[in-house]
Design an enzyme around this catalytic site. Sequence first.
Site, short mmCIF file in Angstrom:
data_model
loop_
_atom_site.label_atom_id
_atom_site.label_comp_id
_atom_site.label_asym_id
_atom_site.label_seq_id
_atom_site.Cartn_x
_atom_site.Cartn_y
_atom_site.Cartn_z
N CYS A 158 -11.24 37.26 -18.61
CA CYS A 158 -12.56 36.97 -19.18
C CYS A 158 -12.82 35.47 -19.20
O CYS A 158 -12.36 34.76 -20.10
CB CYS A 158 -12.63 37.55 -20.60
SG CYS A 158 -14.21 37.21 -21.40
N CYS B 207 -14.70 34.17 -22.27
CA CYS B 207 -13.91 34.14 -23.51
C CYS B 207 -12.90 32.97 -23.49
O CYS B 207 -12.70 32.31 -24.50
CB CYS B 207 -13.10 35.41 -23.71
SG CYS B 207 -13.92 36.93 -23.30
N ASP B 208 -12.26 32.77 -22.36
CA ASP B 208 -11.09 31.88 -22.32
C ASP B 208 -11.28 30.61 -21.50
O ASP B 208 -10.43 29.72 -21.55
CB ASP B 208 -9.88 32.64 -21.73
CG ASP B 208 -9.52 33.84 -22.58
OD1 ASP B 208 -9.73 33.78 -23.81
OD2 ASP B 208 -9.05 34.85 -22.02
#
Length: 310
Positions: free
Chosen positions: A136, A139-140
Amino acid sequence: MAESKKYDVIIIGAGPGGMTTALYASRANLKVVMLDRGAYGGNLNNTASIVNYTGFKDVQGPELAEKMYQGATQFGAEYAYGTVTKVATNGQLKEVTTDMGDTFTAPVVVIATGSDHRKLGVPGEEQFSGRGVSYCAVCDGAFFKGKHLVVVGGGDSAVEEGLYLTQLASKVTVLVRRGELRAQPMLQDEAAKNDKMTFVYNTSVTEIVGDDVKVRGVKTHNNQTGEDKEMAADGIFIYVGNIPMTKPFSDLGILDGDGWVKTDSTMKTAVPGIFAIGDVRETPLRQIATAVGDGAIAGQQVYQYIKELK
Ligand code: NAP
């Protein structure tokens, strides 16, 4: 044991498809609940920028999820948290059980669980998951500002998310197992213009390596020359396709050989009262727009189905 909660329609999955069925069915005065194992929006929450959903020039996934949720719940559709573990049929009624110990009953179930990322299946992937291995970018990605990142895959997701990562990383190297990309030409053109993005073709990842704390790189195999190498990297983002989220439905006789749900053009499965929509379906195109279209058809069809039961 807690009493089951009774609805007209239980929608399993609150992504774009599920939320659209919720909107249509609740607007038709049906009592609707959407069950989801996470936040409403599904994969929208992992998507940084969407430029191919009509009505929006460029919209962030979580923002679109919020807008869809506001629309989906305006006529009384409910949302409940829980991972569905089982769907059983009892005559016309379906009973849906979640890992929270809740049971829900309704004459109609709409499966809208979508798909999950496929794993690469190489040594080091599990070990370094969350310590440099990610699925992701949105997200990261922020953990890797100014770093070298490897993206694995050659489809739309790999190229699109790789492009997003170039906004954060110093360099993004995309490892493609074949001699060409599968991604749509528009994304390929965009990538070709991006100085921070490099493609290495005919290259498979055989292992993800690191120290006690985090990822240090990948071992690669050239599928043409047979050469094995090691490439240093600070993070590995894996985009090698999707698998259907259909485990709780495996006993219903509605899946194809790869685990996707088979439906007709009205979203009906082989079991009366069980419908399926969106990415989880056996379908030639998996997009937000197609999930929303499926969701609208199902919303109208479940209304007809329930009307004919009465
Ligand atoms: P995908 O289209 O299935 O592509 C998967 C990619 O991963 C392919 O390049 C495949 O290689 C490669 N791959 C598979 N297993 C591998 C392995 N073990 N090692 C290395 N590479 C491997 O998956 P996706 O990109 O996640 O897209 C899924 C669906 O969502 C598609 O229908 C896509 O069009 C859609 N999508 C659309 C958009 C958009 O419209 N903007 C954005 C994202 C996704 P091969 O080509 O050799 O099989």
